[in-house]
Write a protein that holds these residues in place. Structure first.
Motif, PDB file in Angstrom:
ATOM      1  N   LEU A   1       3.784   9.744  -7.535  1.00 44.30           N
ATOM      2  CA  LEU A   1       4.961  10.140  -8.312  1.00 44.30           C
ATOM      3  C   LEU A   1       4.759   9.840  -9.785  1.00 44.30           C
ATOM      4  O   LEU A   1       5.134  10.640 -10.657  1.00 44.30           O
ATOM      5  N   GLY A   2       4.167   8.689 -10.083  1.00 52.19           N
ATOM      6  CA  GLY A   2       3.998   8.273 -11.472  1.00 52.19           C
ATOM      7  C   GLY A   2       3.037   9.188 -12.221  1.00 52.19           C
ATOM      8  O   GLY A   2       3.329   9.611 -13.342  1.00 52.19           O
ATOM      9  N   VAL A   3       1.905   9.498 -11.609  1.00 51.23           N
ATOM     10  CA  VAL A   3       0.948  10.405 -12.260  1.00 51.23           C
ATOM     11  C   VAL A   3       1.602  11.776 -12.419  1.00 51.23           C
ATOM     12  O   VAL A   3       1.498  12.409 -13.477  1.00 51.23           O
ATOM     13  N   GLY A   4       2.318  12.210 -11.383  1.00 55.21           N
ATOM     14  CA  GLY A   4       2.989  13.509 -11.457  1.00 55.21           C
ATOM     15  C   GLY A   4       4.003  13.550 -12.594  1.00 55.21           C
ATOM     16  O   GLY A   4       3.994  14.456 -13.427  1.00 55.21           O
ATOM     17  N   ALA A   5       4.856  12.521 -12.658  1.00 59.00           N
ATOM     18  CA  ALA A   5       5.891  12.498 -13.695  1.00 59.00           C
ATOM     19  C   ALA A   5       5.263  12.366 -15.074  1.00 59.00           C
ATOM     20  O   ALA A   5       5.716  12.998 -16.040  1.00 59.00           O
ATOM     21  N   GLY A   6       4.205  11.569 -15.185  1.00 56.39           N
ATOM     22  CA  GLY A   6       3.534  11.384 -16.469  1.00 56.39           C
ATOM     23  C   GLY A   6       2.925  12.680 -16.973  1.00 56.39           C
ATOM     24  O   GLY A   6       3.096  13.048 -18.142  1.00 56.39           O
TER      25      GLY A   6
ATOM     26  N   SER B   1      -3.494  -0.397 -12.728  1.00 54.60           N
ATOM     27  CA  SER B   1      -3.766  -1.836 -12.726  1.00 54.60           C
ATOM     28  C   SER B   1      -2.496  -2.634 -13.015  1.00 54.60           C
ATOM     29  O   SER B   1      -2.156  -3.571 -12.295  1.00 54.60           O
ATOM     30  N   VAL B   2      -1.798  -2.234 -14.088  1.00 50.14           N
ATOM     31  CA  VAL B   2      -0.560  -2.916 -14.444  1.00 50.14           C
ATOM     32  C   VAL B   2       0.467  -2.726 -13.327  1.00 50.14           C
ATOM     33  O   VAL B   2       1.149  -3.665 -12.913  1.00 50.14           O
ATOM     34  N   GLY B   3       0.566  -1.489 -12.827  1.00 45.85           N
ATOM     35  CA  GLY B   3       1.535  -1.156 -11.791  1.00 45.85           C
ATOM     36  C   GLY B   3       1.347  -1.995 -10.542  1.00 45.85           C
ATOM     37  O   GLY B   3       2.317  -2.463  -9.943  1.00 45.85           O
TER      38      GLY B   3
ATOM     39  N   ALA C   1       9.270   1.586  -7.008  1.00 47.90           N
ATOM     40  CA  ALA C   1       9.971   1.691  -8.293  1.00 47.90           C
ATOM     41  C   ALA C   1       9.312   0.805  -9.342  1.00 47.90           C
ATOM     42  O   ALA C   1       9.216   1.167 -10.517  1.00 47.90           O
ATOM     43  N   ALA C   2       8.824  -0.364  -8.888  1.00 45.61           N
ATOM     44  CA  ALA C   2       8.212  -1.302  -9.830  1.00 45.61           C
ATOM     45  C   ALA C   2       6.940  -0.720 -10.440  1.00 45.61           C
ATOM     46  O   ALA C   2       6.721  -0.811 -11.642  1.00 45.61           O
ATOM     47  N   ALA C   3       6.106  -0.112  -9.600  1.00 49.14           N
ATOM     48  CA  ALA C   3       4.813   0.397 -10.091  1.00 49.14           C
ATOM     49  C   ALA C   3       4.970   1.740 -10.791  1.00 49.14           C
ATOM     50  O   ALA C   3       4.149   2.109 -11.630  1.00 49.14           O
ATOM     51  N   PHE C   4       6.029   2.456 -10.445  1.00 47.31           N
ATOM     52  CA  PHE C   4       6.198   3.824 -10.952  1.00 47.31           C
ATOM     53  C   PHE C   4       6.191   3.895 -12.479  1.00 47.31           C
ATOM     54  O   PHE C   4       5.489   4.710 -13.073  1.00 47.31           O
TER      55      PHE C   4
ATOM     56  N   CYS D   1       0.842  -1.205   0.000  1.00 48.65           N
ATOM     57  CA  CYS D   1       0.000   0.000   0.000  1.00 48.65           C
ATOM     58  C   CYS D   1       0.874   1.250   0.000  1.00 48.65           C
ATOM     59  O   CYS D   1       0.629   2.186  -0.771  1.00 48.65           O
ATOM     60  N   THR D   2       1.902   1.264   0.846  1.00 42.72           N
ATOM     61  CA  THR D   2       2.778   2.430   0.899  1.00 42.72           C
ATOM     62  C   THR D   2       3.498   2.631  -0.429  1.00 42.72           C
ATOM     63  O   THR D   2       3.478   3.721  -1.010  1.00 42.72           O
ATOM     64  N   GLY D   3       4.119   1.547  -0.903  1.00 44.83           N
ATOM     65  CA  GLY D   3       4.894   1.653  -2.145  1.00 44.83           C
ATOM     66  C   GLY D   3       4.015   2.032  -3.326  1.00 44.83           C
ATOM     67  O   GLY D   3       4.385   2.892  -4.131  1.00 44.83           O
ATOM     68  N   PHE D   4       2.860   1.425  -3.399  1.00 40.52           N
ATOM     69  CA  PHE D   4       1.981   1.670  -4.538  1.00 40.52           C
ATOM     70  C   PHE D   4       1.390   3.084  -4.483  1.00 40.52           C
ATOM     71  O   PHE D   4       1.308   3.763  -5.514  1.00 40.52           O
ATOM     72  N   ALA D   5       1.014   3.523  -3.285  1.00 43.87           N
ATOM     73  CA  ALA D   5       0.457   4.878  -3.172  1.00 43.87           C
ATOM     74  C   ALA D   5       1.501   5.910  -3.584  1.00 43.87           C
ATOM     75  O   ALA D   5       1.202   6.866  -4.321  1.00 43.87           O
TER      76      ALA D   5
END
Lengths: 238, 261
Positions: B77-82, B184-186, B131-134, B68-72
């Motif tokens: 970060l991922g949405v921000g970077a995207g 979902s993939v992340g 890092a995996a989900a990012f 939960c922590t890593g994915f959140a």
């Protein structure tokens, strides 16, 4: 209240490859100017430039006598289709300009209900755009554009995707609304009859330049005879 | 869902378990060998025992907390970077090359980096999960933001809307369907990596427990761990899918499979 829009030697597009060249145009406050021309003649470009979405590459653009620097709530834009935000209900689409203007939720309710009534969409407020017909969606766009009390409305073939009957009904609706609001309207179309029906003047664009500018005899008067201008436009247009 | 489809799904699961039970109980040896694998009933027995222990629930909570922590963090970060790389050419030039360079490295290969970077194991595992989900989230968001029709933004700007309004009122909601795909993939990749990281360097967690069961030749225990991972992954990705559907109810209703052509 309504806005004067002026283009002086306006060029828009890529430097060296302008879509519009040296356009001289003065739209009087409260006037309905229809812009006629075939696809790719630069009609939409002119409209986007007037909206402030495309910066001029040459010449200048004035709104109310002052240089036009970017988009603003005084110049609303109406698209041919899919201009509504699909995740917002009809009501929330129409209240968008009011929300952007900073009106509180309670203050938005009355004007939104009023506009939905005026475009004949009472009781449709909680629907999503995808649940409406094409004509109804354009009614919502019209209501949304006017809810923000703009001083000019820029319309990009707003009825171009509608069937003839719906289109005629929308033209009547637009004129009824305009009679009361008297805002400046720049209306882009590729339909000669629509241009003659709605406009005080018709501007003809061809190949990125302003090819002609005609006064419409007896604007919006159902009795006026416009057959001579119609014949002329049909030759100029093609 | 119709009763027929529920029945089909239940039948598929039962069929899978039945086949497994059959192959392992009969100790089938046909090039692949099932004689060492525990049967479904042995695994069920082991699971029943473990469900009564505090350690099982502690591991489960630990793994869930990490994911939960890593994915959140990755979602943020991922949405921000995207969004940043899709909307700003400068941002794309500044962070794009670095991201593309790091992207092909499997997150689990970052274990040594995580161990050197973070004072505690725990933070390292969360880092690897994140890092995996990012990357899937970033890439999906970038594409989704680019695919938002410009006219929605133009409409809002000609109503006087500024950058914030365009970003939060148009770009993010408009990109949401694509972002949900990335989430979902992340999440799937996150599970793979949290379990792997726990196996390598954990002291608790489902992955750690599964691996330590293997090292003491407790095969039913290994399968209890695998079943737990499967169920947790299924539940969390179901939650993401559900949330995604809730948030994108405005999308045109999909044509149900089997209808039409």
């Amino acid at each position: 209240m309504s806005l004067r829009l002026t283009a002086r030697g306006l060029s828009v597009g890529h430097p060296g490859r302008p879509v519009l060249r040296d356009v001289e145009l003065d739209v009087a406050p409260g006037e309905v100017l229809t812009v006629l021309g075939p696809s790719g003649c630069g009609k939409s470009t002119l409209l986007r430039a007037l909206a402030g979405l495309l910066p001029p590459t040459g010449g200048e653009l004035l709104a109310g006598g002052r240089p036009l620097t970017g988009p603003g709530a005084d110049r609303a834009l109406v698209f041919q289709e899919d201009g509504l935000l699909p995740w917002r209900t009809v009501r929330r689409n129409v209240e968008l300009p009011l929300a952007i203007a900073g009106l509180k939720r309670a203050e938005r309710r009355a004007p939104v209900a009023d506009w939905l009534g005026r475009v004949g969409l009472d009781g449709h407020g909680e629907r999503l755009p995808r649940e409406l017909s094409g004509g109804q969606r354009q009614r919502v766009q019209l209501a949304r554009a006017l809810a923000g009390a703009p001083r000019a409305v820029l319309m990009d073939e707003p009825f171009g995707a509608l069937d003839p009957q719906t289109r005629a009904a929308m033209q009547r609706l637009l004129l009824a609304v305009w009679e009361k609001e008297r805002c400046t309207v720049v209306f882009v179309t590729h339909d000669v009859d629509e241009a003659l029906l709605l406009g005080d003047r018709v501007a003809v664009l061809a190949g990125g330049t302003l090819a002609a500018l005609h006064e419409v005899p007896g604007p919006r008067d159902p009795a006026a005879d416009r057959s001579a201008l119609r014949a002329l436009l049909l030759t100029q247009y093609t | 869902m119709t009763a027929r489809r529920r029945l089909l799904r239940a039948a598929a699961l039962l069929g899978f378990l039945g086949l497994w039970q059959l192959l392992t109980a009969l100790k089938v040896e046909a090039w692949v060998r099932f004689d060492h694998l525990p049967t479904v009933l042995q695994v069920a027995d082991a699971l029943r025992t473990q469900l009564g222990t505090a350690v099982y629930w502690q591991d489960l909570a630990e793994s869930l907390r990490r994911i939960c922590t890593g994915f959140a963090l990755a979602a943020l970060l991922g949405v921000g970077a995207g969004v940043l790389t899709a909307r700003s050419r400068t941002a794309a030039d500044l962070i794009g090359p670095v991201l593309e360079l790091i992207r092909p490295i499997p997150a689990i290969a970052l274990v040594p980096v995580a161990i050197m970077l973070f004072p505690e194991n725990e933070q390292g595992i969360v880092f690897i999960t994140c890092a995996a989900a990012f990357f899937p989230i970033t890439v999906a968001t970038r594409h989704a933001v680019r695919a938002v029709p410009p006219r929605w933004e133009e409409a809002v700007r000609t109503m006087g809307g500024g950058t914030g309004r365009v970003l939060f009122g148009v770009v993010l909601p408009g990109a949401l369907p694509g972002v949900v795909g990335g989430l979902s993939v992340g999440l799937g990749v996150s599970w793979i990596c949290v379990i792997s990281a726990e196996m390598v360097s954990g002291q608790y967690g489902v992955g750690y427990r599964t691996w330590s069961a293997y090292t003491v030749l407790d095969y039913p225990g290994v399968f209890v761990g695998m079943a737990t991972i499967g169920l947790l992954g299924w539940a969390t990705s179901g939650a993401v899918e559900l949330l995604g559907r809730r948030l994108t109810r405005w999308l045109p209703a999909p044509v149900p499979a089997g209808v039409g052509a």
